[in-house]
Design a protein around this motif. Structure first.
Motif, PDB file in Angstrom:
ATOM      1  N   TYR A 107       3.403  -2.317  -7.349  1.00  0.00           N
ATOM      2  CA  TYR A 107       4.796  -3.388  -6.472  1.00  0.00           C
ATOM      3  C   TYR A 107       6.184  -2.257  -6.012  1.00  0.00           C
ATOM      4  O   TYR A 107       5.691  -1.583  -7.323  1.00  0.00           O
ATOM      5  CB  TYR A 107       5.285  -3.769  -8.123  1.00  0.00           C
ATOM      6  N   LEU A 163      -2.362  -0.369  -3.804  1.00  0.00           N
ATOM      7  CA  LEU A 163      -1.626  -0.639  -4.592  1.00  0.00           C
ATOM      8  C   LEU A 163      -0.384  -0.550  -4.981  1.00  0.00           C
ATOM      9  O   LEU A 163      -0.809  -0.026  -6.883  1.00  0.00           O
ATOM     10  CB  LEU A 163      -2.139  -1.804  -4.139  1.00  0.00           C
ATOM     11  N   GLY A 214      -7.196  -0.739 -12.497  1.00  0.00           N
ATOM     12  CA  GLY A 214      -6.744   0.449 -12.090  1.00  0.00           C
ATOM     13  C   GLY A 214      -6.930   0.381 -10.600  1.00  0.00           C
ATOM     14  O   GLY A 214      -6.130   1.203  -9.271  1.00  0.00           O
ATOM     15  N   GLY A 215      -7.350  -0.379  -9.563  1.00  0.00           N
ATOM     16  CA  GLY A 215      -7.418  -1.126  -8.507  1.00  0.00           C
ATOM     17  C   GLY A 215      -8.581  -2.060  -8.529  1.00  0.00           C
ATOM     18  O   GLY A 215      -9.129  -2.412  -8.748  1.00  0.00           O
ATOM     19  N   LEU A 216      -8.916  -2.034  -6.612  1.00  0.00           N
ATOM     20  CA  LEU A 216      -9.606  -2.744  -6.775  1.00  0.00           C
ATOM     21  C   LEU A 216     -10.660  -3.110  -5.288  1.00  0.00           C
ATOM     22  O   LEU A 216      -9.951  -2.377  -4.474  1.00  0.00           O
ATOM     23  CB  LEU A 216      -9.776  -4.319  -6.401  1.00  0.00           C
ATOM     24  N   ARG A 258       4.028  -3.659 -17.224  1.00  0.00           N
ATOM     25  CA  ARG A 258       3.274  -1.688 -17.177  1.00  0.00           C
ATOM     26  C   ARG A 258       4.532  -0.718 -16.297  1.00  0.00           C
ATOM     27  O   ARG A 258       5.143  -1.024 -17.121  1.00  0.00           O
ATOM     28  CB  ARG A 258       3.060  -3.073 -15.095  1.00  0.00           C
ATOM     29  N   ARG A 268      -5.416  -8.891  -0.740  1.00  0.00           N
ATOM     30  CA  ARG A 268      -4.664  -8.017  -1.361  1.00  0.00           C
ATOM     31  C   ARG A 268      -5.570  -6.776  -0.230  1.00  0.00           C
ATOM     32  O   ARG A 268      -5.011  -5.366  -0.638  1.00  0.00           O
ATOM     33  CB  ARG A 268      -4.805  -7.248  -2.742  1.00  0.00           C
ATOM     34  N   THR A 273      -6.676  -6.210 -12.170  1.00  0.00           N
ATOM     35  CA  THR A 273      -6.915  -5.135 -11.087  1.00  0.00           C
ATOM     36  C   THR A 273      -5.563  -3.858 -12.478  1.00  0.00           C
ATOM     37  O   THR A 273      -6.263  -2.981 -12.088  1.00  0.00           O
ATOM     38  CB  THR A 273      -6.155  -5.610  -9.603  1.00  0.00           C
ATOM     39  N   GLN A 274      -5.084  -4.202 -12.843  1.00  0.00           N
ATOM     40  CA  GLN A 274      -4.367  -3.470 -13.561  1.00  0.00           C
ATOM     41  C   GLN A 274      -4.692  -2.908 -14.360  1.00  0.00           C
ATOM     42  O   GLN A 274      -4.591  -1.582 -14.569  1.00  0.00           O
ATOM     43  CB  GLN A 274      -2.808  -4.245 -14.317  1.00  0.00           C
ATOM     44  N   LYS A 284      -3.295  -6.005   2.384  1.00  0.00           N
ATOM     45  CA  LYS A 284      -2.886  -5.384   2.449  1.00  0.00           C
ATOM     46  C   LYS A 284      -2.718  -3.296   2.023  1.00  0.00           C
ATOM     47  O   LYS A 284      -1.805  -3.142   2.716  1.00  0.00           O
ATOM     48  CB  LYS A 284      -1.615  -5.410   0.940  1.00  0.00           C
ATOM     49  N   ALA A 285      -4.191  -3.442   1.567  1.00  0.00           N
ATOM     50  CA  ALA A 285      -4.726  -2.566   1.440  1.00  0.00           C
ATOM     51  C   ALA A 285      -5.691  -1.687   2.561  1.00  0.00           C
ATOM     52  O   ALA A 285      -5.052  -0.283   3.047  1.00  0.00           O
ATOM     53  CB  ALA A 285      -5.513  -2.295  -0.061  1.00  0.00           C
ATOM     54  N   GLY A 286      -5.597  -2.578   3.191  1.00  0.00           N
ATOM     55  CA  GLY A 286      -6.501  -1.724   4.718  1.00  0.00           C
ATOM     56  C   GLY A 286      -8.138  -1.382   4.101  1.00  0.00           C
ATOM     57  O   GLY A 286      -9.138  -0.754   4.947  1.00  0.00           O
ATOM     58  N   ALA A 316      -4.032 -10.576 -11.340  1.00  0.00           N
ATOM     59  CA  ALA A 316      -2.768  -8.794 -11.584  1.00  0.00           C
ATOM     60  C   ALA A 316      -3.689  -8.449 -12.979  1.00  0.00           C
ATOM     61  O   ALA A 316      -3.395  -6.894 -12.731  1.00  0.00           O
ATOM     62  CB  ALA A 316      -1.644  -9.874 -11.190  1.00  0.00           C
ATOM     63  N   GLU A 365      -0.938  -0.115  -9.418  1.00  0.00           N
ATOM     64  CA  GLU A 365      -1.097  -1.555  -9.448  1.00  0.00           C
ATOM     65  C   GLU A 365      -0.485  -1.435 -10.550  1.00  0.00           C
ATOM     66  O   GLU A 365       0.012  -2.402 -11.732  1.00  0.00           O
ATOM     67  CB  GLU A 365      -3.239  -1.550 -11.002  1.00  0.00           C
ATOM     68  N   LYS A 378       0.907  -1.534   0.100  1.00  0.00           N
ATOM     69  CA  LYS A 378       0.066   0.040  -0.052  1.00  0.00           C
ATOM     70  C   LYS A 378       0.727   0.960   0.424  1.00  0.00           C
ATOM     71  O   LYS A 378       1.453   1.347   1.110  1.00  0.00           O
ATOM     72  CB  LYS A 378      -0.594   0.142   1.382  1.00  0.00           C
TER      73      LYS A 378
END
Lengths: 479, 248
Positions: free
Chosen positions: A29, A27, B82-84, A51, B128, B78-79, B131-133, B75, A70, A16
């Motif tokens: 990498y 999020l 641009g997020g989820l 990416r 994820r 989500t790319q 991680k993102a909370g 993956a 992402e 994050k």
């Protein structure tokens, strides 16, 4: 190095990443290389996975300037070596991840201070250059870019461009302020300012309203080295814009009888406790109960009352660090804005219309019932950089708490304030921005500048490897 | 502003999944439509985008039982998005089972689609969101998971397994700021229930609206419609010998 970097699977790099204001996060990498080969292997990793790469220093930009959702984040904070220092000339060469704190702590004992610093000492110099930061002396000293002598810019192709005022001149003026979209500044050379004391002479001046604020500023500009205003945004009517100005001046050679002592790092450090009792690390928790409309209204009122009475006209000496890094007094103070975080809305307006625009902005915010908890006022001058936020005028930075209930209204308010700024020929600052619309960014900078910048990006980064959320929001291809 | 910016709906080609995708895009959410049937998906994608007047839906043809492909597809999605913020697992199958039928191959297929596929997709999301909370996971279970009925041993068991799995996920990630919603619909009029006579059947659109409302309100276990909550409380309270005799 490259092998080591590639050993760690990409999914384990997903972290994050947050804008400093905590109201935007993503999020991403995250890679933290330590040298140019490491950076190049990040480029390769990005290409292999299709990416983009977003550059990030200390992550002190308030909004999404260092977020790359992402996709890959190239965190440059581990490249933080000081490469060369000449205490005779005040010229220093540093790696991109060296922070302002590391810089001044390294040079102050020799009697040199950075020409331009932000209100916090934690940004990296690479990030500061990419955003072309300014300080409380912008009208006099210009942005940090005016004190950068040269830098190395790593392009996605692997080419390393030496940029200065005589070599790759166009790139020099575009990569500074270019918010990391043209290349990676891997190292840079700065000219520092000779100082004859560790102290500054500081005077506090209370002002009753916005008119007086402008008036005192104009009077003091010719005789100040630093000038900054604070505004109580809760005040309205005749008191709208009331606040306090702090003027600071360097001491001339000989004024400080013991400069060796005052220039020592330990005499510059900010105290670690309040009144010698309360550890500053817990201060934000004590602030939290006051970070709401009524609490902040009371604090702003108390501060403005003190500004026009007990502290009015008070002169004192203060260390350079103590005066410059006001934002660092209470560590993690932003946490008091949790869980929603904050956004800072800073606009730069030509001097002729600044008073009217700022007055309207404060009134608008009050009419929305979304009053900024902090307002900071500064004077600026234009500069020669392609992407520039400065104008011959003033800026007002407004800190807004973000709450789920008011998020939508805050966006509408920002859009209305944008219109006032644009009508006056004003500008915005990507290090602060979270809410600007692409049409407003284009209007503020002008089509010619934007086209020139994008053409240069196409030249330096034809595959558009460098991207951030901010870039996509304001300049990227529309979906 | 939509409540969720980016969502994945697994099992989006028909039934509750399609209705959820429709409701989400109507709110302005960007939705990744995941299902096995590419033709049905592209029709839905086209329909949703034309009624939204912008590109909000993107389709990804994928079989939930092909679990090896899910991490990379996740993956990729989500790319692309641009997020989820939200993932809904709405894929599922309920093959007709005869009263004396014990077909292990059929049952294995039900387990793969209803449970293993859910684990494969929701593990990715949970990792994820932790991680993102932030983030919301919605699992479409069923009232059928609350008791072991004669009619559908493995369908009910997969839904019971899903309930327990979702509860575990909730206990893991809720403390980090993410949410897990277990949805237990009663009978819903979808291709899965076509030809069956079931009491209190509701439309897929109504089910979708109630599911999204429950997810917005962060209801941990939501019966859809709500009347199933007291009904199932009574059914769950029936002693096992009586339940066997009643054959509900």
């Amino acid at each position: 190095m490259a092998e080591h970097l590639n050993n760690k699977p990409a999914e384990q790099r997903l972290e994050k990443v947050e804008g400093w204001g905590m109201s935007s996060s993503a999020l991403s990498y995250v890679y933290r290389p330590v040298n140019i080969e490491g950076i190049q292997s990040v480029f390769d990793a990005a290409r292999q996975s299709g990416r983009s790469v977003g550059l990030r220093g200390a992550g002190r930009s308030y909004g999404d300037a260092s977020l790359n959702a992402e996709n890959l984040t190239l965190d440059l904070t581990r490249m933080r070596r000081i490469l060369d220092w000449n205490p005779e000339t005040g010229i220093i060469r540093v790696e991109t991840g060296v922070s302002i704190q590391q810089l001044w702590q390294y040079t102050v004992e020799d009697g040199w201070w950075p020409n331009v610093v932000s209100g916090t000492m934690f940004p990296t110099l690479g990030g500061a250059a990419a955003m072309n930061i300014h300080g409380k002396n912008n009208w006099k000293a210009g942005p940090i870019g005016d004190h950068i002598l040269d830098f190395e810019l790593l392009l996605p192709s692997g080419a390393l461009k030496h940029c200065s005022r005589t070599e790759n001149v166009e790139l020099f003026h575009a990569a500074i302020g270019g918010f990391g979209m043209l290349g990676v500044i891997t190292q840079l050379t700065l000219q520092l300012k000779k100082i004859h004391s560790g102290w500054l002479k500081v005077e506090a001046i209370g002002v009753k309203n916005l008119e007086e604020l402008f008036q005192v500023f104009e009077e003091r500009l010719p005789v100040s080295d630093y000038l900054v205003g604070w505004i109580d945004c809760f005040a309205s009517g005749d008191a709208l814009g009331r606040g306090q100005i702090h003027q600071a001046n360097y001491l001339a050679a000989g004024e400080d009888t013991n400069p060796v002592q005052s220039l020592r790092v330990e005499n510059q450090e900010l105290p670690d406790s309040l009144f010698g009792l309360v550890p500053k690390s817990i201060m934000w928790r004590l602030m939290k109960p006051f970070v709401n409309d009524s609490g902040m209204q009371a604090i702003n009122y108390a501060k403005s009352l003190s500004a026009t009475t007990v502290s009015h006209g008070q002169a004192h000496i203060q260390s350079h660090a103590g005066f410059a890094f006001l934002l660092d007094y209470v560590p993690n103070w932003k946490h008091a804005y949790k869980p929603g975080g904050l956004i800072q809305y800073q606009s730069f307006v030509p001097k002729e219309s600044a008073q009217a625009v700022f007055s309207e902005q404060i009134k608008l915010a009050q009419s929305y019932g979304i009053v900024p908890y902090l307002g900071v006022f500064k004077r600026h001058r234009p500069d020669n950089f392609l992407i520039s936020h400065a104008v011959d005028g003033y800026s007002l930075a407004l800190d807004f708490a973000v709450t789920p209930e008011k998020k939508g209204a805050l966006r509408s308010l920002a859009a209305e304030m944008d219109r006032l700024v644009l009508n006056a020929g004003g500008r915005f600052y990507f290090a602060k921005d979270s809410v600007l619309h692409r049409s407003a960014a284009l209007e503020a900078l002008g089509q010619e500048r934007v086209s020139k910048f994008l053409a240069l990006k196409q030249e330096c980064d034809p595959e558009s490897l460098f991207q951030t959320n901010l870039y996509r929001r304001l300049f990227g291809p529309q979906l | 502003m939509p409540h969720w910016k980016y969502a994945i709906v697994v099992g989006a080609s028909s039934g509750i999944g399609a209705a959820l995708a429709q409701a989400l895009t109507a709110d302005g959410t960007q939705v990744a439509l995941v299902a096995r049937r590419a033709d049905a998906l592209s029709l839905l994608e086209e329909k949703l985008n034309s009624s939204a007047g912008q590109v909000l839906a993107r389709s990804y043809s994928s079989d939930v039982t092909d679990i090896g492909t899910i991490p990379s597809l996740f993956a990729e999605i989500t790319q692309d998005l641009g997020g989820l913020d939200l993932i809904i697992y709405a894929a599922g199958t309920m093959p007709r089972i005869g009263p004396e039928e014990y077909d292990t191959e059929k049952d294995a297929g039900t387990i793969a689609a209803n449970f293993t596929g859910a684990v494969a997709w929701l593990n990715e999301a949970a990792s994820r969101f932790e991680k993102a909370g932030s983030g919301t996971i919605v699992g479409i279970s069923s009232v059928a998971g609350d008791r072991g009925r004669r009619g559908s041993p493995v369908y009910g068991a997969t839904k019971a397994a899903l309930n327990t799995y979702l509860e575990s996920l909730r206990n893991r990630i809720e403390r980090r700021g993410a949410f897990v919603v277990t949805v237990k619909p009663g009978p819903v009029d979808t291709p899965m229930t076509q030809g069956l006579k079931m009491p209190g059947m509701i439309s897929a659109e109504r089910a979708a609206a109630e599911i999204l409302l429950a997810a917005k309100d962060k209801v941990r276990v939501a019966y859809v419609p709500a009347k199933w909550k007291p009904i199932m409380a009574v059914i769950c309270a029936i002693p096992a010998p009586l339940f066997k005799w009643l054959n509900i």
